[in-house]
Design an enzyme around this catalytic site. Structure first.
Site, PDB file in Angstrom:
ATOM      1  CB  SER A 124      -0.913   0.007   1.229  1.00 54.73           C
ATOM      2  OG  SER A 124      -1.816  -1.064   1.194  1.00 54.73           O
TER       3      SER A 124
ATOM      4  NE  ARG B 147      -2.216   5.063  -0.415  1.00 59.23           N
ATOM      5  CZ  ARG B 147      -2.836   3.901  -0.625  1.00 59.23           C
ATOM      6  NH1 ARG B 147      -2.118   2.818  -0.927  1.00 59.23           N
ATOM      7  NH2 ARG B 147      -4.153   3.818  -0.534  1.00 59.23           N
TER       8      ARG B 147
ATOM      9  NE  ARG C 117     -11.103  -5.632  -6.926  1.00 56.24           N
ATOM     10  CZ  ARG C 117      -9.968  -5.588  -6.230  1.00 56.24           C
ATOM     11  NH1 ARG C 117      -8.865  -6.181  -6.713  1.00 56.24           N
ATOM     12  NH2 ARG C 117      -9.915  -4.984  -5.070  1.00 56.24           N
TER      13      ARG C 117
ATOM     14  CB  SER D  91     -13.094   1.408  -3.992  1.00 56.83           C
ATOM     15  OG  SER D  91     -11.678   1.292  -3.997  1.00 56.83           O
ATOM     16  CB  SER D  92     -10.440   4.191   0.309  1.00 59.20           C
ATOM     17  OG  SER D  92      -9.509   3.116   0.222  1.00 59.20           O
ATOM     18  CD  GLN D  93      -7.970   0.004  -4.410  1.00 57.78           C
ATOM     19  OE1 GLN D  93      -8.672  -0.293  -5.384  1.00 57.78           O
ATOM     20  NE2 GLN D  93      -7.178  -0.870  -3.818  1.00 57.78           N
TER      21      GLN D  93
ATOM     22  CB  SER E  21     -10.817   1.590   3.465  1.00 59.61           C
ATOM     23  OG  SER E  21     -11.169   0.241   3.557  1.00 59.61           O
TER      24      SER E  21
ATOM     25  CG  ASP F 122      -7.035  -5.465   2.659  1.00 58.91           C
ATOM     26  OD1 ASP F 122      -7.973  -5.917   1.965  1.00 58.91           O
ATOM     27  OD2 ASP F 122      -6.298  -4.545   2.282  1.00 58.91           O
TER      28      ASP F 122
ATOM     29  CE  LYS G 274      -4.047  -9.037  -6.756  1.00 60.31           C
ATOM     30  NZ  LYS G 274      -4.033  -7.721  -6.126  1.00 60.31           N
TER      31      LYS G 274
END
Length: 424
Positions: free
Chosen positions: A21, A25, A120, A162-164, A190, A305, A404
């Site tokens: 994560s 970034r 997704r 999704s925070s993404q 999240s 998660d 992954k």
């Protein structure tokens, strides 16, 4: 790859791997800079490599440097008619972060998606991107083409999908001439992942203010390289061995975990304590001492998660545990809510899906058996650590899914005393 793990407690000392994560970034911020940045990231994974690969195709020269990490050299090349091809693998972070970035750069791009990634959820992000000047073809398919120039302004997104989406916009909007704001509707889940993003871009000189449900981002900003940056240790993956040791009744020392991190999954320390484990945290080290486990109730809204690891902890306790607000697990690399239930049940657990969560009747032991990883790295790791409370071997089909996020998982499992057989 099929792996069989023999029933055996694990414990000892292990060092945290690099947080994917945090790595995503740092790599993205470095690629948007004015000069070269060295990212210290001793451990890599399929997802981290996907982001590095896509940035190399889009806007920077990204090179893996020995065992230390990455060298990121921004390449502010003149815009051309060439389409940038970005292979995201199965990394949702790579796709959802870099889609807004490519739009802000005004670079026509073709995103290649694998596994469950095309299916997704993406609609809220597409809605705001298309409302601000982007054209897309192939949405929901394995190849997605985008073109156009993103414009600044008001972006309204739900916080419970999704925070993404929000993190992707935080990276992209400072690059635009006009000031922008992100308005987050619904509950913000999240939120700690958004905090990680804000902390990282701040490290690179970007100003973004988070007030209530609004993030204000000034336009015409520049990413300023700090010359070097270090990826934190990964709390999300550490949760598996911490829960395994607690379930084993074995002592464990985990090094390389920052207690000052904004990673939400550092909450595993509190979860373990709630379950009755004796946990000492000081400096960058977490020490766990064996104790009799008790059932817990976990709100997973901010820490989805951690659910697979905590599910094993619940199975090891005596009594009924409840994991709530985990509906978003259905949209991970597998339908993770059903996968946790089905895999633990196949291993002899008493688990059922109820509403948006799980009810686990802990019995202290599992019977063992053969299960599939469902192509999901966290399900593969969950099945592996479940072997510590199994009466018979646990065989995992598709165990390579761990690559992954944690390619060295099974090596570390063995280092902690686990016994496994690689059958393929």
């Amino acid at each position: 790859m099929k792996i069989t793990l023999l029933p055996k407690p694990i414990g000892g000392t292990v060092h945290a791997i690099s947080s994917k994560s945090h790595a995503h970034r740092l790599l993205i911020s470095a690629a948007l800079c004015d000069r070269e940045t060295r990212i210290f990231c001793p451990d890599t994974s399929d997802d981290i490599n996907a982001t590095a690969r896509c940035l190399d195709a889009l806007c920077a020269r990204v090179r893996h440097v020995g065992q230390t990490g990455f060298l990121v050299d921004p390449s502010r090349l003149p815009k051309s008619s060439a389409v940038h091809e970005l292979d995201c693998g199965e990394s949702g972070s790579t796709y959802r972060f870099l889609l807004p970035v490519a739009c802000a750069l005004g670079e026509p791009s073709l995103f290649r998606l694998h596994g469950r990634l095309p299916s997704r959820p993406m609609d809220p992000l597409w809605d705001v991107l298309e409302a601000h000047g982007i054209r897309a073809k192939g949405k929901g398919e394995s190849s997605v083409y985008i073109e156009g120039q993103l414009s600044g302004g008001r972006y309204e997104l739900p916080g419970n999908v999704s925070s993404q989406f929000i993190s992707g916009l935080i990276f992209a909007l400072p690059l635009l001439p006009r000031d922008s704001e992100i308005i987050i509707t619904e509950s913000i889940e999240s939120i700690n992942y958004i905090d990680i993003t804000l902390n990282v871009v701040k490290q690179f000189g970007i100003r973004a203010q988070f007030l209530g449900n609004r993030i204000a981002i000034g336009g015409n900003q520049r990413y300023d390289s700090p010359k070097s940056a270090t990826v934190e240790g990964d709390w999300s993956n550490a949760a598996f061995f911490l829960c395994a040791a607690a379930a084993s009744g074995s002592p464990l020392t985990y090094t390389g975990l920052s207690l000052n991190s904004v990673q939400g999954d550092r909450a595993i320390v509190d979860v373990l304590r709630q379950a009755g484990a004796q946990v000492t945290a000081a400096g960058n080290t977490v020490t766990l001492a064996p104790q009799l486990l008790k059932p817990i109730c976990l709100d997973a809204a901010q820490i989805p998660d951690m659910v697979p690891a905590v599910a094993v902890l619940c199975a090891a306790a005596q009594g009924e545990s409840r994991i709530e607000n985990a509906e978003r697990l259905r949209f991970k690399e597998s339908d993770r809510l059903d996968a946790v239930c089905n895999v633990l049940s196949a291993l002899g657990g008493d688990v059922r899906v109820e509403g948006s969560g799980l009810t686990i009747q802990g019995r202290g032991r599992l019977s063992g058996g053969t299960v599939s990883s469902m192509g999901d790295h966290r399900i593969a790791m969950m099945a592996a650590v479940a072997s510590v409370i199994a009466e018979n071997p646990v065989t995992i089909c598709g165990a390579a899914a761990v690559n992954k996020s944690y390619p060295g998982f099974f090596q570390d499992f063995q280092m902690l005393g686990g016994i496994l057989q690689d059958e393929e």
